[in-house]
Scaffold this active site. Structure first.
Site, PDB file in Angstrom:
ATOM      1  CD1 TRP A 186      28.757   8.047  27.390  1.00 51.09           C
ATOM      2  CD2 TRP A 186      30.837   7.750  26.638  1.00 51.09           C
ATOM      3  NE1 TRP A 186      29.204   6.834  27.857  1.00 51.09           N
ATOM      4  CE2 TRP A 186      30.479   6.630  27.409  1.00 51.09           C
ATOM      5  CE3 TRP A 186      32.115   7.780  26.053  1.00 51.09           C
ATOM      6  CZ2 TRP A 186      31.340   5.550  27.628  1.00 51.09           C
ATOM      7  CZ3 TRP A 186      32.974   6.701  26.269  1.00 51.09           C
ATOM      8  CH2 TRP A 186      32.573   5.617  27.045  1.00 51.09           C
ATOM      9  CE  LYS A 225      22.582   2.686  27.714  1.00 54.58           C
ATOM     10  NZ  LYS A 225      23.239   3.644  26.912  1.00 54.58           N
ATOM     11  CB  SER A 235      21.018   8.090  30.493  1.00 55.44           C
ATOM     12  OG  SER A 235      22.382   7.978  30.237  1.00 55.44           O
ATOM     13  CG  HIS A 281      24.164  12.448  29.550  1.00 56.79           C
ATOM     14  ND1 HIS A 281      23.624  11.745  28.493  1.00 56.79           N
ATOM     15  CD2 HIS A 281      24.034  11.640  30.636  1.00 56.79           C
ATOM     16  CE1 HIS A 281      23.198  10.567  28.922  1.00 56.79           C
ATOM     17  NE2 HIS A 281      23.428  10.483  30.222  1.00 56.79           N
TER      18      HIS A 281
HETATM   19  C1  GCU Z   1      27.135   5.797  31.367  1.00 54.90           C
HETATM   20  C2  GCU Z   1      26.984   4.753  30.271  1.00 54.90           C
HETATM   21  C3  GCU Z   1      25.873   5.117  29.293  1.00 54.90           C
HETATM   22  C4  GCU Z   1      24.594   5.428  30.045  1.00 54.90           C
HETATM   23  C5  GCU Z   1      24.863   6.458  31.121  1.00 54.90           C
HETATM   24  C6  GCU Z   1      23.668   6.758  32.053  1.00 54.90           C
HETATM   25  O1  GCU Z   1      27.593   6.982  30.812  1.00 54.90           O
HETATM   26  O2  GCU Z   1      28.220   4.623  29.632  1.00 54.90           O
HETATM   27  O3  GCU Z   1      25.630   4.050  28.380  1.00 54.90           O
HETATM   28  O4  GCU Z   1      23.593   5.847  29.158  1.00 54.90           O
HETATM   29  O5  GCU Z   1      25.888   6.013  31.980  1.00 54.90           O
HETATM   30  O6  GCU Z   1      22.762   5.965  32.184  1.00 54.90           O
HETATM   31  O7  GCU Z   1      23.722   7.795  32.699  1.00 54.90           O
END
Ligand code: GCU
Length: 424
Positions: free
Chosen positions: A352, A265, A261, A402
């Site tokens: 998402w 990144k 998540s 997720h």
């Molecule tokens: C939120 C956010 C995402 C991210 C996620 C996470 O959903 O919008 O961009 O990847 O948190 O890190 O769990």
């Protein structure tokens, strides 16, 4: 609401910040867009070999991502030091060696400290490892009572029993299901993890954490083209690698950086900005990670910059609801990792994060891997569920939400064994 499951960890943030946005989940509503070609320079020149890529195209793309997306690191550390806090030859019921190492990063007479927890296979020396951050402390990945609880600031979380921004004993082992430690060890790898909040607390306040070390007198926030939290976390991954270069138990040429998540990144940016990593894994990294921004499917640049204003550099806000103006897209982030193998993984219910956008990124990055004679993704048709592609650009999509599951780890272990040419 489809997104509710995905946001379970940060539910309150999400209900407050996402309700105002109109999110597209319909493929038929994806507008046409121009995807910039990794093999054409900003000036329109075609790139056809490795030296043109390395000398012309890669530097200009990297500079763009540095100045407009994640932000530049303003300078170098004064020093980094390492201290073994603890080790044990018989951890995890005798299945592993455990080490806990404290890293101190210093600059301008200020310093931060973080602890790397390592579980290593018992019978090997100089072992390949997976390196990944955790969200709520090293002690959450295992029931092992000897894992130190960090004192760093933490996000409150009902699920983790955190209410006063302090990590707690009560969450020991609660994230064990996300870390297939035994499978990793049996697969011939060690695992190293760090609590990401020790590098930079995940809040809209850039006066603390790693950023603070680099400020000039009276500076309180980074310049417009300087780093946000994601680049700081990427820097932390590299600092861990600096440590591995001094630890004889680890093979520093075989460190695979992993993140889920937001930490996916960070792992991708770490792989782009530090070519010492041997492999890079993005698990459900979504917007600002592997997913193409120009599709505007699921989370968008405007949403992410509004909900998490501290993640990217301030210049990135220019592209809020203005993706056409962006001269790059996230497939080009993957090309910056080439020729190092990269793996992108999605989950079916994680709309998402835009699974299709994550896949297409991997597909469109493959032309650069081909320059290096490395196999990438051959077709723009998404594979079926649970049909992993294990080439130098790897991809899978699995059923479910997720998360990080055993299925994901099984793929990463197999893939890493193949691309690192282990067991041959
Ligand atoms: C939120 C956010 C995402 C991210 C996620 C996470 O959903 O919008 O961009 O990847 O948190 O890190 O769990």
């Amino acid at each position: 609401m489809k997104t509710a499951v995905h946001f379970s960890i940060f539910l309150f943030v999400c209900t407050m910040s996402f309700a105002q946005f109109d999110t597209n989940y319909e493929e038929s509503q994806v507008r046409e867009f121009n995807l910039p070609n990794p093999l054409t320079t900003f000036a329109g020149e075609k790139i056809s070999n490795i030296s043109e890529w390395s000398e012309k195209r890669r530097p200009e793309l990297f500079e763009f991502f540095e100045n407009q997306v994640y932000g530049k690191v303003p300078g170098k550390l004064d020093s980094a030091s390492f201290k073994l806090l603890e080790e044990n030859e018989n951890a995890l019921n005798g299945k592993a060696r455990r080490k806990q190492v404290e890293v101190t990063l210093s600059k301008n007479e200020k310093s931060i400290r973080f602890t790397i927890l390592m579980f290593l296979p018992k019978k090997s020396s100089a072992t390949p490892i997976f390196l990944g951050y955790n969200f709520f402390g090293n002690h959450t990945i295992t029931n092992d009572a000897n894992v130190i609880v960090s004192e760093a600031w933490a996000m409150n979380s009902e699920e983790m029993h955190i209410s006063d921004h302090r990590l707690t004993e009560a969450s020991r082992g609660l994230r064990g299901h996300r870390w297939a430690i035994e499978k990793i060890l049996e697969g011939g790898f060690g695992l190293a993890t760090i609590y990401y909040g020790e590098i930079d607390p995940d809040k809209y306040d850039l006066s603390d954490g790693l950023h603070e070390l680099f400020y000039e007198k009276r500076q309180e926030r980074p310049k417009n083209n300087e780093w946000g939290s994601l680049a700081a976390w990427a820097f932390g991954y590299s600092s861990a690698l600096d440590y591995f270069e001094q630890d004889r138990d680890v093979d520093p040429t075989k460190v695979v950086v992993f993140g889920h998540s937001r930490l996916g990144k960070a792992a991708l940016w770490a792989g782009a900005s530090d070519q010492r990593f041997a492999g890079v894994i993005s698990n459900a990294s979504g917007c600002g990670g592997a997913a193409l921004s120009k599709r505007r499917f699921g989370e968008t640049i405007n949403v992410i910059n509004t909900s998490f204003p501290h993640w990217f550099c301030r210049n990135f806000k220019k592209y809020n609801n203005n993706e056409e103006a962006l001269a790059v897209d996230q497939h080009q982030l993957l090309t910056l990792i080439a020729p190092t193998p990269v793996y992108v993984a999605s989950a079916q219910d994680d709309q998402w994060a835009d699974p299709k956008g994550e896949f297409l990124s991997a597909y469109h990055a493959s032309t650069v891997y081909a320059l290096f004679n490395k196999k990438g993704i051959a077709t723009n048709q998404m594979p079926e569920l649970h049909t992993p592609i294990h080439t130098a650009v790897g991809y899978h999509i699995r059923a479910g939400k997720h998360d990080v599951t055993d299925y994901d780890w099984e793929q990463y272990i197999k893939w890493a064994n193949e691309v690192l040419e282990l067991n041959q």
